[in-house]
Write a protein that holds these residues in place. Structure first.
Motif, PDB file in Angstrom:
ATOM      1  N   ARG A   1       0.950  -1.272  -0.163  1.00 27.02           N
ATOM      2  CA  ARG A   1       2.157  -0.492   0.112  1.00 27.02           C
ATOM      3  C   ARG A   1       2.455   0.382  -1.106  1.00 27.02           C
ATOM      4  O   ARG A   1       2.604  -0.118  -2.220  1.00 27.02           O
TER       5      ARG A   1
ATOM      6  N   GLU B   1       1.260   2.922   3.810  1.00 30.43           N
ATOM      7  CA  GLU B   1       0.632   1.602   3.838  1.00 30.43           C
ATOM      8  C   GLU B   1      -0.780   1.710   4.376  1.00 30.43           C
ATOM      9  O   GLU B   1      -1.091   2.612   5.162  1.00 30.43           O
ATOM     10  N   LEU B   2      -1.619   0.766   3.944  1.00 37.76           N
ATOM     11  CA  LEU B   2      -2.940   0.631   4.543  1.00 37.76           C
ATOM     12  C   LEU B   2      -3.394  -0.810   4.434  1.00 37.76           C
ATOM     13  O   LEU B   2      -3.032  -1.532   3.497  1.00 37.76           O
ATOM     14  N   ASP B   3      -4.139  -1.228   5.448  1.00 35.09           N
ATOM     15  CA  ASP B   3      -4.672  -2.581   5.456  1.00 35.09           C
ATOM     16  C   ASP B   3      -5.814  -2.661   4.456  1.00 35.09           C
ATOM     17  O   ASP B   3      -6.645  -1.749   4.367  1.00 35.09           O
TER      18      ASP B   3
ATOM     19  N   ARG C   1      -1.115   4.758   6.901  1.00 35.64           N
ATOM     20  CA  ARG C   1       0.032   4.971   7.779  1.00 35.64           C
ATOM     21  C   ARG C   1       1.246   5.343   6.941  1.00 35.64           C
ATOM     22  O   ARG C   1       1.520   4.687   5.934  1.00 35.64           O
TER      23      ARG C   1
ATOM     24  N   ARG D   1      -9.207  -3.855   3.515  1.00 36.16           N
ATOM     25  CA  ARG D   1     -10.416  -4.305   4.194  1.00 36.16           C
ATOM     26  C   ARG D   1     -11.511  -4.547   3.158  1.00 36.16           C
ATOM     27  O   ARG D   1     -11.468  -4.006   2.056  1.00 36.16           O
TER      28      ARG D   1
ATOM     29  N   VAL E   1      -3.536  -8.452   1.737  1.00 33.30           N
ATOM     30  CA  VAL E   1      -3.904  -7.978   3.069  1.00 33.30           C
ATOM     31  C   VAL E   1      -3.393  -6.569   3.343  1.00 33.30           C
ATOM     32  O   VAL E   1      -3.848  -5.908   4.261  1.00 33.30           O
ATOM     33  N   LEU E   2      -2.425  -6.109   2.530  1.00 35.45           N
ATOM     34  CA  LEU E   2      -1.809  -4.802   2.754  1.00 35.45           C
ATOM     35  C   LEU E   2      -1.492  -4.146   1.416  1.00 35.45           C
ATOM     36  O   LEU E   2      -1.029  -4.814   0.490  1.00 35.45           O
TER      37      LEU E   2
ATOM     38  N   SER F   1      -0.883 -12.715   2.574  1.00 36.60           N
ATOM     39  CA  SER F   1      -0.773 -13.214   3.948  1.00 36.60           C
ATOM     40  C   SER F   1       0.547 -13.925   4.228  1.00 36.60           C
ATOM     41  O   SER F   1       0.935 -14.082   5.382  1.00 36.60           O
TER      42      SER F   1
END
Length: 143
Positions: A96, A38-40, A26, A42, A93-94, A120
């Motif tokens: 950036r 950004e992306l989560d 994103r 996984r 979790v992310l 988190s």
């Protein structure tokens, strides 16, 4: 300088990249010589030791460097090259990635990108830095 696209248009450009969609990237900021992607994080983006794969970090650096350059020279550009230094394993979790233009010329734009992971609790940790050169190609005849 060329009129730079706005955030909504830049997000459409990102959405047109199949690999960016696969990763769930994103674009959250775009303008005035800077961009943030950004992306989560996984499980399927991790390597064998459980950390975010270096290739995902390199992707984020490359794309964010190029988007930052696009804020000052417009959409017609290509990555000429970049280097990345991994400072610590990326876990959180992310992811950036924040890039900013260092110098914009007529045919080359030099940018720097800081890549951080967010845990988190919201704590951010720098895990890699990158520097890149983005080329502004000559217009094709008839364009």
């Amino acid at each position: 300088m060329t009129d730079a696209p706005d955030l909504a248009l830049a997000q459409k450009v990102l959405a047109a990249q199949p690999f960016s969609n696969l990763l769930g990237a994103r674009l959250t900021a775009f303008g005035e010589g800077e961009a943030t992607l950004e992306l989560d994080i996984r499980d399927d983006l991790r390597q064998q030791n459980g950390f975010l794969h270096g290739g995902v970090l390199a992707y984020a650096a490359d794309n964010t460097l190029t988007f930052a350059a696009g804020t000052v020279v417009g959409a017609r550009l290509l990555t000429a090259g970049f280097t990345i230094d991994y400072l610590r394993p990326a876990d959180g979790v992310l992811l950036r990635a924040h890039a900013q233009v260092i110098r914009a010329g007529r045919s080359r734009v030099v940018c720097r990108c800081d890549l951080s992971v967010v845990d988190s609790t919201g704590a951010e940790t720098l895990c890699a830095v990158a520097q890149g050169t983005v080329a502004v190609p000559e217009p094709s005849p008839g364009t």
